[in-house]
Design a protein around this motif. Structure first.
Motif, PDB file in Angstrom:
ATOM      1  N   TYR A  59     -23.279  35.426  82.765  1.00  0.00           N
ATOM      2  CA  TYR A  59     -22.189  36.357  82.983  1.00  0.00           C
ATOM      3  C   TYR A  59     -22.433  37.662  82.578  1.00  0.00           C
ATOM      4  N   SER A  60     -22.880  37.517  80.726  1.00  0.00           N
ATOM      5  CA  SER A  60     -22.334  38.872  80.162  1.00  0.00           C
ATOM      6  C   SER A  60     -23.504  39.431  80.551  1.00  0.00           C
ATOM      7  N   THR A  83     -16.811  27.855  78.511  1.00  0.00           N
ATOM      8  CA  THR A  83     -16.892  29.342  77.054  1.00  0.00           C
ATOM      9  C   THR A  83     -18.491  28.610  75.777  1.00  0.00           C
ATOM     10  N   THR A  84     -19.157  27.450  75.856  1.00  0.00           N
ATOM     11  CA  THR A  84     -19.950  26.945  74.738  1.00  0.00           C
ATOM     12  C   THR A  84     -21.790  27.015  75.372  1.00  0.00           C
ATOM     13  N   ALA A 128     -15.045  35.440  78.108  1.00  0.00           N
ATOM     14  CA  ALA A 128     -15.769  36.629  77.637  1.00  0.00           C
ATOM     15  C   ALA A 128     -14.704  37.901  77.863  1.00  0.00           C
ATOM     16  N   LYS A 129     -15.564  38.739  77.033  1.00  0.00           N
ATOM     17  CA  LYS A 129     -14.737  39.714  75.911  1.00  0.00           C
ATOM     18  C   LYS A 129     -15.421  41.682  76.163  1.00  0.00           C
ATOM     19  N   TYR A 144     -20.170  42.454  79.650  1.00  0.00           N
ATOM     20  CA  TYR A 144     -18.763  41.541  79.325  1.00  0.00           C
ATOM     21  C   TYR A 144     -19.995  41.034  77.795  1.00  0.00           C
ATOM     22  N   ILE A 145     -19.074  40.542  76.761  1.00  0.00           N
ATOM     23  CA  ILE A 145     -19.504  40.502  75.340  1.00  0.00           C
ATOM     24  C   ILE A 145     -19.499  38.911  75.726  1.00  0.00           C
ATOM     25  N   PRO A 146     -20.793  37.847  75.385  1.00  0.00           N
ATOM     26  CA  PRO A 146     -20.781  36.588  75.059  1.00  0.00           C
ATOM     27  C   PRO A 146     -20.143  35.958  73.844  1.00  0.00           C
ATOM     28  N   VAL A 147     -18.911  34.854  74.201  1.00  0.00           N
ATOM     29  CA  VAL A 147     -18.395  34.288  73.049  1.00  0.00           C
ATOM     30  C   VAL A 147     -19.125  33.886  71.668  1.00  0.00           C
ATOM     31  N   THR A 148     -20.388  33.292  72.344  1.00  0.00           N
ATOM     32  CA  THR A 148     -20.636  32.521  71.207  1.00  0.00           C
ATOM     33  C   THR A 148     -21.410  33.406  70.838  1.00  0.00           C
ATOM     34  N   LYS A 149     -22.754  33.265  69.361  1.00  0.00           N
ATOM     35  CA  LYS A 149     -23.240  33.942  68.866  1.00  0.00           C
ATOM     36  C   LYS A 149     -24.917  33.354  69.209  1.00  0.00           C
ATOM     37  N   ALA A 150     -24.751  31.663  70.103  1.00  0.00           N
ATOM     38  CA  ALA A 150     -26.081  31.339  69.876  1.00  0.00           C
ATOM     39  C   ALA A 150     -26.996  32.233  71.275  1.00  0.00           C
ATOM     40  N   VAL A 151     -25.573  32.846  72.169  1.00  0.00           N
ATOM     41  CA  VAL A 151     -26.329  33.275  73.197  1.00  0.00           C
ATOM     42  C   VAL A 151     -26.749  34.632  72.619  1.00  0.00           C
TER      43      VAL A 151
END
Length: 479
Positions: free
Chosen positions: A388-389, A379-380, A190-191, A394-401
């Motif tokens: 979580y986001s 993570t996917t 999570a970023k 926090y920023i989701p780590v995959t574009k799909a979200v």
């Protein structure tokens, strides 16, 4: 006369480093690769127990626990113990460093790149390349879960392709390979980044313009000081992280901070950086701002909520703490969200933070595979990443979200966290995120530039602060 932040020409070497994925030095020679040989057939379904060390508070721990329930439905023979006893990254890093000396480390842990550089001095972290590289040894290995669903054990090309509309966000995924040996040791969990929260009610009432550059910030600070009419208990703005401010200014100005070159890691003591710290000292004397380091480690959100400052630059992961008191959704003042002021708004630079996850070596290869399956899942998995986001900032780590109805509904809700997330999404779209080189000693550089700011901003003794910081870094590195 106002002292402007000068324009600095970026060298061709630095420009190439910012434009491409490169491998960074560990500072003590190449990292040792943790030995791991995939057993024939991959995951054999045997019962194993693994430990996941994280730093989440109760709310975020609950989201991870919810995801672990769904993971256990897929892999019922993998028992996961979630350890959140350490509440910050430094504490967790220190504990794992101690645990590694007796081989009692967890199987999975939250981490930053600096941590991996330290752990890999003894080859403690498993390199993940074979789990996703085309043509890798593990490419054809499949795994079947308890629901009878079969999928590749590793990541798919779609998940790692930067052009994919559903895979990992490129800057987030690339952070896992910022090491001299070129291997990938982490996946993004999570970023977060920094944004500027501002008191929109105060700005609207006083016809103030939200600053987009540091020169505009100086003008707005002058206006706020005039509005305050001698009230020395209030400040125009607060910057939480002194280290982030220093490093971000280096990025914005194109001035050196640290280097990948062994023996020349610490480059932050230069005229351009001394000049901007000198400018910030002048601002500090005028009462324009406070920072966490110069103000007894107090968070800016406390000043901001009490309306003792009117702009607060801090983490997107702490968005919920920036909202003032209120009842039934009606608050003391409206909070606006904007990006951190820039030297050049058309070329924004935003620091990339937030946890990644790594896997530690283990004598039982099935524990390593079980750890990988969990890391891949967390993570996917779109549901987990979204949940979580939404509660954290926090920023989701995959574009799909970003494309899900749930996340789109969240962004449209206009809550403070949603508006913060929307600004982060714009930064993602612009490719504004940056990371600093990771090597043994990079955390020391960060520590020392924070101390530099803490001492130089109030005292104005710029030369001594820089000299002391550089001396400490070189002493740590032994050169």
């Amino acid at each position: 006369m106002k002292k402007k932040f000068g324009s600095v020409i970026v060298s061709s070497v630095m420009a190439c480093a910012m434009a491409a994925s490169i491998c960074f030095s560990t500072g003590c020679g190449p990292a040792k690769i943790a030995d791991f040989e995939m057993p024939e057939g991959g995951y054999d379904g045997s019962k194993v127990s693994i430990t996941f060390a994280a730093t989440s508070g109760q709310t975020l721990r609950g989201k991870i626990e919810d995801a672990l329930v769904r993971f256990n439905e897929l892999y019922p023979n993998i028992t996961v113990t979630l350890d959140t006893s350490k509440q910050n990254y430094d504490e967790l890093n220190k504990r794992i460093g101690t645990q590694l000396t007796s081989n009692k480390q967890p199987n999975i842990a939250f981490c930053y790149s600096d941590h991996i550089a330290q752990y890999n001095r003894s080859g403690a972290v498993v390199a993940l390349d074979e789990f996703f590289l085309p043509g890798s040894k593990y490419e054809d290995i499949k795994v079947t879960n308890a629901k009878g669903e079969t999928e590749p054990l590793g990541l798919t090309l779609e998940q790692v392709d930067p052009e994919s509309e559903t895979g990992y966000i490129k800057e987030f995924f690339d952070e896992g390979s910022v090491y001299e040996d070129g291997h990938t040791y982490t996946l993004p969990f999570a970023k977060s980044t920094e944004v500027m929260y501002y008191n929109k009610t105060f700005f609207d009432t006083n016809n103030l313009t939200v600053p987009t550059t540091w020169d505009e910030m100086e003008t707005v600070c002058e206006q706020i000081i005039e509005i305050l009419d001698g009230d020395k208990t209030k400040y125009p703005f607060y910057y939480d992280s002194d280290a982030n401010w220093f490093i971000t200014m280096c990025q914005q100005l194109g001035s050196p901070y640290t280097s990948v070159e062994t023996g020349k890691h610490f480059l932050f003591d230069n005229k351009d950086n001394r000049d901007f710290v000198s400018t910030l000292h002048e601002w500090y004397k005028k009462g324009y701002f406070l920072t966490q380091a110069t103000n007894g480690d107090e968070y800016g959100s406390n000043y901001f909520k009490a309306q003792n400052c009117f702009m607060s630059i801090g983490s997107t992961g702490g968005a919920a703490y920036q909202q003032g008191s209120g009842t039934n959704g009606i608050f003391d003042f409206e909070v606006g969200v904007a990006r951190v002021p820039q030297k050049d708004p058309s070329n924004s630079k935003s620091i990339l933070q937030g946890p990644s996850v790594c896997i530690f070596k283990d004598n039982n290869p099935q524990k390593v595979i079980a750890s990988w399956l969990l890391v891949k899942f967390l993570t996917t998995d779109i549901e987990f990443q979204g949940n979580y986001s939404i509660v954290s900032g926090y920023i989701p780590v995959t574009k799909a979200v970003f494309n899900t109805q749930a996340y789109q509904t969240f962004l449209a809700s206009n809550t403070l966290i949603a508006r913060t997330a929307a600004e982060c999404k714009r930064l993602v779209d612009e490719g504004a995120f940056y990371t600093s080189p990771a090597f043994v000693g990079s955390s020391k550089a960060r520590e020392q530039v924070e101390l530099l700011m803490k001492t130089a901003l109030p005292s104005g003794d710029i030369n001594k602060a820089f000299t002391d910081a550089l001396t400490e870094c070189r002493y740590f590195a032994g050169n």
